[in-house]
Enzyme design. Structure first.
Site, PDB file in Angstrom:
ATOM      1  N   MET A 111      -4.242  -6.505  -6.862  1.00 24.49           N
ATOM      2  CA  MET A 111      -3.774  -7.574  -7.743  1.00 24.49           C
ATOM      3  C   MET A 111      -4.901  -8.559  -8.067  1.00 24.49           C
ATOM      4  SD  MET A 111      -0.801  -6.359  -8.068  1.00 24.49           S
ATOM      5  CE  MET A 111       0.215  -7.576  -8.878  1.00 24.49           C
ATOM      6  N   ILE A 157      -7.732  -9.612 -11.328  1.00 26.36           N
ATOM      7  CA  ILE A 157      -8.288  -9.393 -12.670  1.00 26.36           C
ATOM      8  C   ILE A 157      -9.770  -9.123 -12.496  1.00 26.36           C
ATOM      9  CG2 ILE A 157      -8.816 -10.516 -14.866  1.00 26.36           C
ATOM     10  CD1 ILE A 157      -6.114 -11.977 -14.575  1.00 26.36           C
ATOM     11  N   LEU A 158     -10.245  -8.036 -13.108  1.00 19.51           N
ATOM     12  CA  LEU A 158     -11.613  -7.571 -12.863  1.00 19.51           C
ATOM     13  C   LEU A 158     -12.541  -8.015 -13.986  1.00 19.51           C
ATOM     14  CD1 LEU A 158     -10.501  -4.033 -11.730  1.00 19.51           C
ATOM     15  CD2 LEU A 158     -11.347  -5.867 -10.251  1.00 19.51           C
ATOM     16  N   HIS A 206       0.272   0.855 -13.190  1.00 21.24           N
ATOM     17  CA  HIS A 206       0.898  -0.395 -13.640  1.00 21.24           C
ATOM     18  C   HIS A 206       2.395  -0.149 -13.788  1.00 21.24           C
ATOM     19  CE1 HIS A 206       1.317  -4.264 -15.567  1.00 21.24           C
ATOM     20  NE2 HIS A 206       2.077  -3.680 -16.475  1.00 21.24           N
ATOM     21  N   GLY A 251       0.780  -1.237   0.000  1.00 19.45           N
ATOM     22  CA  GLY A 251       0.000   0.000   0.000  1.00 19.45           C
ATOM     23  C   GLY A 251       0.807   1.280   0.000  1.00 19.45           C
TER      24      GLY A 251
HETATM   25  C1  GAR Z   1       3.331  -0.946  -7.457  1.00 18.26           C
HETATM   26  O1  GAR Z   1       4.618  -0.988  -8.004  1.00 18.26           O
HETATM   27  C2  GAR Z   1       2.285  -0.945  -8.548  1.00 18.26           C
HETATM   28  O2  GAR Z   1       2.685  -0.269  -9.699  1.00 18.26           O
HETATM   29  C3  GAR Z   1       2.140  -2.418  -8.832  1.00 18.26           C
HETATM   30  O3  GAR Z   1       2.238  -3.052  -7.586  1.00 18.26           O
HETATM   31  C4  GAR Z   1       3.019  -2.244  -6.713  1.00 18.26           C
HETATM   32  C5  GAR Z   1       2.179  -2.006  -5.480  1.00 18.26           C
HETATM   33  O4  GAR Z   1       2.954  -1.390  -4.483  1.00 18.26           O
HETATM   34  N1  GAR Z   1       0.885  -2.703  -9.451  1.00 18.26           N
HETATM   35  C6  GAR Z   1       0.687  -3.767 -10.229  1.00 18.26           C
HETATM   36  O5  GAR Z   1       1.541  -4.599 -10.482  1.00 18.26           O
HETATM   37  C7  GAR Z   1      -0.722  -3.874 -10.805  1.00 18.26           C
HETATM   38  N2  GAR Z   1      -0.770  -4.832 -11.828  1.00 18.26           N
HETATM   39  P1  GAR Z   1       2.227  -0.684  -3.262  1.00 18.26           P
HETATM   40  O6  GAR Z   1       1.234  -1.693  -2.690  1.00 18.26           O
HETATM   41  O7  GAR Z   1       3.331  -0.401  -2.307  1.00 18.26           O
HETATM   42  O8  GAR Z   1       1.553   0.551  -3.777  1.00 18.26           O
END
Ligand code: GAR
Length: 212
Positions: free
Chosen positions: A94, A96-97, A113, A12
């Site tokens: 994470m 798929i919607l 992303h 997060g």
């Molecule tokens: C982030 O790097 C985001 O871009 C990626 O997950 C990480 C979450 O970090 N998102 C994806 O891979 C979506 N497909 P966080 O929970 O610390 O924000």
């Protein structure tokens, strides 16, 4: 005052950056809730400590398969809509919607992303960028459509890929920019500066939409 609902699955840190930027003031918006599909998501504690309501819709309680996915999305939608959101922000969410879910939030759901879309949709983006010999990598904020990791692009962040980078080093370099870019993009939305026109986003502000 616009209502923002943020969806997370884990750490997060992007959610933290958005909560802090909003709390710093000047936004015509408040963070109405942080919702996780995992009860153990670390980000939930941060949200609670900052007075943001939280909720969990545990995908594991719905089982596997297409029917389970539809039922999970329906329950998630019910919980989200309980907070009357103007904007739904996917921040490391994470899942798929389903098409019905993405259609319900069309034009009012953003995702971040960790690649320079349309390159490398899906998982393991940084490892794939290194293996492909890319000299730049980055992240993209886009409106969510039914197609995974597609949708009109709001902003992109670009970093170099350095000799000797491993996945963790590259991910950390990109993440620092994600934390600048995503709060900016969310602020543009709540200030009414973004308009989706077909496959593209028209931006009414003067700021650069490329972060580096
Ligand atoms: C982030 O790097 C985001 O871009 C990626 O997950 C990480 C979450 O970090 N998102 C994806 O891979 C979506 N497909 P966080 O929970 O610390 O924000």
């Amino acid at each position: 005052m616009k209502h923002i609902v943020i969806l997370i699955s884990g750490r997060g840190s992007n959610m933290e950056a958005i909560v802090q930027a909003c709390a710093a003031g000047g936004w015509p918006a408040r963070i109405a809730a942080v919702i996780s599909n995992r009860p153990d998501a670390a980000g939930l504690a941060f949200a609670q400590a900052h007075g943001v309501p939280t909720a969990v819709v545990d995908h594991k309680a719905f089982g596997k398969g297409d029917a389970a996915r539809v039922a999970f999305d329906a329950e998630l939608q019910r919980v989200i809509d309980g907070f009357s959101p103007d904007l739904v922000v996917l921040a490391g969410f994470m899942r798929i919607l389903t098409p019905g879910f993405t259609a319900h939030y069309a034009g009012r759901m953003l995702n971040i992303h960790p690649s320079l879309l349309p390159a490398f949709p899906g998982l393991h983006t940084h490892q794939r960028a290194i293996e492909a010999g890319c000299r730049v990598a980055g992240a993209t904020v886009h409106f969510v459509t039914a197609e995974l990791d597609h949708g009109p692009i709001v902003a992109q962040a670009v970093v170099p890929v350095l000799d000797g980078d491993d996945e963790a080093a590259l991910a950390a370099r990109v993440l620092r920019l994600e934390h600048r870019m995503y709060p900016s993009a969310v602020r543009w939305f709540v200030e009414g500066r973004l308009a989706v026109e077909g496959a593209r986003v028209r931006h009414a502000g003067g700021e650069p939409q490329m972060f580096s």
